[in-house]
Write a protein that holds these residues in place. Structure first.
Motif, short mmCIF file in Angstrom:
data_model
loop_
_atom_site.label_atom_id
_atom_site.label_comp_id
_atom_site.label_asym_id
_atom_site.label_seq_id
_atom_site.Cartn_x
_atom_site.Cartn_y
_atom_site.Cartn_z
N ILE A 47 0.71 -1.04 -0.01
CA ILE A 47 -0.03 -0.11 -0.05
C ILE A 47 0.86 1.22 0.16
O ILE A 47 0.71 2.19 -0.77
CB ILE A 47 -1.03 0.14 1.29
N ILE A 48 2.04 1.26 0.88
CA ILE A 48 3.00 2.53 0.96
C ILE A 48 3.47 2.40 -0.60
O ILE A 48 3.47 3.60 -1.13
CB ILE A 48 3.89 2.10 1.76
N ALA A 49 4.09 1.60 -1.15
CA ALA A 49 4.70 1.70 -2.38
C ALA A 49 3.80 2.01 -3.70
O ALA A 49 4.06 2.77 -4.22
CB ALA A 49 5.25 0.18 -2.92
N SER A 91 -5.61 -1.38 15.14
CA SER A 91 -5.70 -2.66 14.22
C SER A 91 -5.16 -2.72 13.06
O SER A 91 -4.92 -1.46 12.80
CB SER A 91 -7.36 -2.43 14.09
N PHE A 92 -5.01 -3.73 12.56
CA PHE A 92 -4.35 -3.73 11.36
C PHE A 92 -4.83 -2.99 10.10
O PHE A 92 -4.25 -2.14 9.23
CB PHE A 92 -4.17 -5.35 10.76
N TRP A 93 -6.21 -2.81 9.99
CA TRP A 93 -6.82 -2.19 8.86
C TRP A 93 -6.83 -0.67 9.20
O TRP A 93 -6.63 -0.11 8.19
CB TRP A 93 -8.51 -2.43 9.00
N LEU A 94 -6.51 -0.23 10.35
CA LEU A 94 -6.20 1.20 10.53
C LEU A 94 -4.80 1.35 9.88
O LEU A 94 -4.70 2.56 9.41
CB LEU A 94 -6.48 1.91 12.09
N LEU A 95 -3.95 0.55 10.30
CA LEU A 95 -2.55 0.83 9.71
C LEU A 95 -2.90 0.73 8.09
O LEU A 95 -2.05 1.62 7.57
CB LEU A 95 -1.62 -0.60 9.88
N CYS A 96 -3.49 -0.03 7.41
CA CYS A 96 -3.78 0.04 6.13
C CYS A 96 -4.27 1.44 5.58
O CYS A 96 -3.84 1.83 4.45
CB CYS A 96 -4.73 -1.01 5.71
N LEU A 97 -5.16 1.99 6.42
CA LEU A 97 -5.76 3.36 6.03
C LEU A 97 -4.65 4.44 6.12
O LEU A 97 -4.43 5.26 5.26
CB LEU A 97 -6.72 3.82 7.10
N TYR A 102 1.10 7.67 3.97
CA TYR A 102 2.52 7.24 4.35
C TYR A 102 3.08 7.36 3.04
O TYR A 102 4.15 7.96 2.82
CB TYR A 102 2.25 5.81 5.06
N GLY A 103 2.48 6.60 1.83
CA GLY A 103 3.09 6.34 0.80
C GLY A 103 3.24 7.83 -0.23
O GLY A 103 3.82 8.20 -0.88
N LEU A 104 1.98 8.42 -0.30
CA LEU A 104 1.48 9.53 -1.09
C LEU A 104 2.69 10.62 -0.59
O LEU A 104 3.32 11.47 -1.50
CB LEU A 104 0.08 10.01 -0.65
N GLY A 105 2.87 10.85 0.82
CA GLY A 105 3.91 12.02 1.08
C GLY A 105 5.30 11.70 0.54
O GLY A 105 5.91 12.50 -0.02
N MET A 343 10.96 7.79 -10.46
CA MET A 343 10.76 7.40 -9.06
C MET A 343 9.57 6.18 -9.09
O MET A 343 9.82 5.14 -8.34
CB MET A 343 10.22 8.52 -8.22
N ALA A 344 8.89 6.35 -9.85
CA ALA A 344 7.93 5.37 -9.98
C ALA A 344 8.25 4.19 -10.35
O ALA A 344 7.90 2.90 -9.94
CB ALA A 344 6.64 5.59 -10.91
N ALA A 345 9.31 4.01 -11.38
CA ALA A 345 9.88 2.81 -11.81
C ALA A 345 10.80 2.37 -10.64
O ALA A 345 10.92 0.92 -10.60
CB ALA A 345 10.86 3.24 -12.95
N ALA A 346 11.51 3.25 -10.07
CA ALA A 346 12.37 2.71 -8.81
C ALA A 346 11.30 1.72 -7.97
O ALA A 346 11.88 0.76 -7.42
CB ALA A 346 12.91 4.04 -8.14
N TYR A 347 10.35 2.64 -7.49
CA TYR A 347 9.69 1.83 -6.33
C TYR A 347 8.84 0.57 -7.14
O TYR A 347 8.62 -0.45 -6.25
CB TYR A 347 8.55 2.75 -5.92
N THR A 348 8.64 0.53 -8.41
CA THR A 348 8.17 -0.76 -8.88
C THR A 348 9.17 -1.94 -8.78
O THR A 348 8.98 -2.79 -8.40
CB THR A 348 7.58 -0.47 -10.35
N GLY A 349 10.60 -1.49 -9.20
CA GLY A 349 11.51 -2.42 -9.11
C GLY A 349 11.61 -2.80 -7.57
O GLY A 349 11.87 -4.17 -7.37
N SER A 350 12.02 -1.86 -6.81
CA SER A 350 11.99 -2.40 -5.50
C SER A 350 10.97 -3.37 -4.50
O SER A 350 10.93 -3.88 -3.66
CB SER A 350 12.44 -1.28 -4.62
N THR A 351 9.80 -2.95 -5.20
CA THR A 351 8.51 -3.72 -4.62
C THR A 351 8.31 -5.01 -5.20
O THR A 351 7.95 -5.92 -4.61
CB THR A 351 7.17 -2.74 -4.83
N LEU A 352 8.54 -5.25 -6.40
CA LEU A 352 8.12 -6.46 -7.08
C LEU A 352 9.38 -7.49 -7.35
O LEU A 352 9.16 -8.56 -7.31
CB LEU A 352 7.34 -6.20 -8.70
N MET A 353 10.38 -7.03 -7.30
CA MET A 353 11.66 -7.87 -7.66
C MET A 353 12.12 -8.56 -6.55
O MET A 353 12.54 -9.99 -6.63
CB MET A 353 12.75 -7.19 -8.45
#
Length: 400
Positions: A47-49, A91-97, A102-105, A343-353
């Motif tokens: 979610i952050i990514a 709760s976990f779901w509040l963390l998700c919210l 967290y990620g947008l900033g 930056m978007a490509a960077a976060y895609t690589g660091s999230t998926l690979m």
């Protein structure tokens, strides 16, 4: 004023690194308190990514409309709010919210600051600034550790970092007038090189049509893929495939990140002399040498451990140099949009690979770790060398 603004940007880069290690540092305790499986950390980080990728792609439009100073201040404020939100979540779901802001900033401030420094400061400052990101990323686990060992709880770890971010937010809002005083007439409305008015932000489709942009996106994805894979999986590889003790593996895995941080301070000394292209080339080559040292089928693990440190030093200049070279490669008027996409490509690589390596490592064995790294080294090196040739031809044609 120049030095004052630069100091503020340094603090902002420390702030950028502070939240990045908190989830990993606190999760072993957090998942028990929240009553969720340990694997749920992946949901939070995804979610952050995702938020980071979205705000990175929006950075060109936001920065043109609001200016770098205000975007930076608002982004850090958003991150501070998210951290305080984490500290109050039961709760976990509040963390998700709260993971959404967290990620947008993080994405917006990352792209805006990187572009501003690429436009107005030398390559050495870009290296040092990213070294300060490493300082922030290294400090936050110690803050979380302090909160846990003192019996304050993981929520206090987030609260402490959130309060630091709030203090920095106040400083950034106070400093907003400095941005235009130091660099009046910066290219938010005009191209500083060509004097051409910018009528509208560059779209994603428009950016991808610029010759060379797909090349640098693949190179950036490759670098961030190998960096994050090494940070996450190197200790597991050393233990399972090389028979290294858990304590030694953990120490050398941390040396990879420390190598990146120290390497960026050192590369800043020679950055202006070597230039961005040489820093990228030598950086990828040194990572490759480190990976080959790790792969050597020797009874001793000394070369594997040393290779991990070599790879960290090699990785140090690549990210800052790719960012700093963007205005020169694609034009100052395009740099904000392209850096946002990078930056978007960077976060895609660091999230998926890294998860992909986890699947392959489970299926084939952890022995593939150094070869997985080498694949991304080759991809990054080939893409950046092709871009260098393209830019050189473009300059030759322009001169003719």
């Amino acid at each position: 004023m120049y030095s004052l603004l630069l100091s503020i940007i340094y603090f902002a880069f420390i702030s950028l690194g502070l939240p990045d290690s908190l989830v990993g540092a606190g999760w072993p305790v957090m998942h028990d308190d929240l009553g969720v499986p340990i694997a749920y950390a992946g949901i939070i980080t995804m979610i952050i990514a995702s938020g980071t990728i979205v705000s990175s792609l929006m950075s060109d439009r936001l920065t043109r409309k609001l200016g770098t100073g205000l975007v930076t201040a608002l982004s850090v404020a958003l991150t501070a709010a998210a951290l305080i939100g984490f500290s109050t979540s039961g709760s976990f779901w509040l963390l998700c919210l709260w993971a959404v802001p967290y990620g947008l900033g993080a994405g917006a401030v990352d792209a805006a600051l990187n572009n501003y420094v690429a436009l107005h400061y030398s390559s050495r400052h870009m290296s040092w600034l990213h070294a300060f990101w490493g300082v922030g990323a290294s400090i936050s686990p110690f803050i979380m550790s302090y909160a846990l060992t003192e019996g304050l709880g993981w929520a206090s770890g987030y609260r402490i970092v959130g309060i630091i971010q709030i203090a920095l937010t106040v400083l950034l809002f106070i400093a907003i007038p400095l941005w235009r005083k130091v660099n009046p007439g910066i290219p938010q409305d005009h191209d500083a090189q060509e004097g051409a008015p910018i009528t509208k932000p560059l779209s994603l489709r428009g950016a991808l049509r610029i010759p060379g942009v797909p090349l640098i996106l693949l190179a950036f994805l490759a670098y961030c893929a190998l960096e994050s894979t090494a940070m996450i999986w190197s200790a597991t590889y050393l233990v399972q495939d090389r028979g290294v003790t858990v304590e030694t593996a953990a120490a050398f895995a941390s040396f990879f990140l420390l190598g990146i941080t120290a390497g960026r301070f050192l590369s800043g000394v020679i950055a202006d002399r070597l230039g961005d292209r040489q820093l990228i080339r030598y950086g990828f080559l040194l990572i490759g040498v480190g990976a080959l040292m790790i792969a050597l089928p020797l009874e001793t693990s000394v070369f594997a451990l040393a290779g991990l440190v070599f790879a960290g030093f090699g990785a140090a200049p690549v990210y800052p140099a790719i960012i700093h070279s963007t205005p020169e490669n694609f034009g100052r008027h395009n740099s904000q949009a392209i850096i946002g996409i990078q930056m978007a490509a960077a976060y895609t690589g660091s999230t998926l690979m890294p998860p992909l390596f986890g699947v392959l490592g489970t299926w084939l064995g952890m022995w593939i770790f150094p070869f997985y790294i080498i694949v991304f080294v080759i991809l990054g090196l080939v893409m950046t060398e092709r871009l260098n040739g393209l830019v050189a031809r473009r300059k030759t044609e322009s001169a003719a």
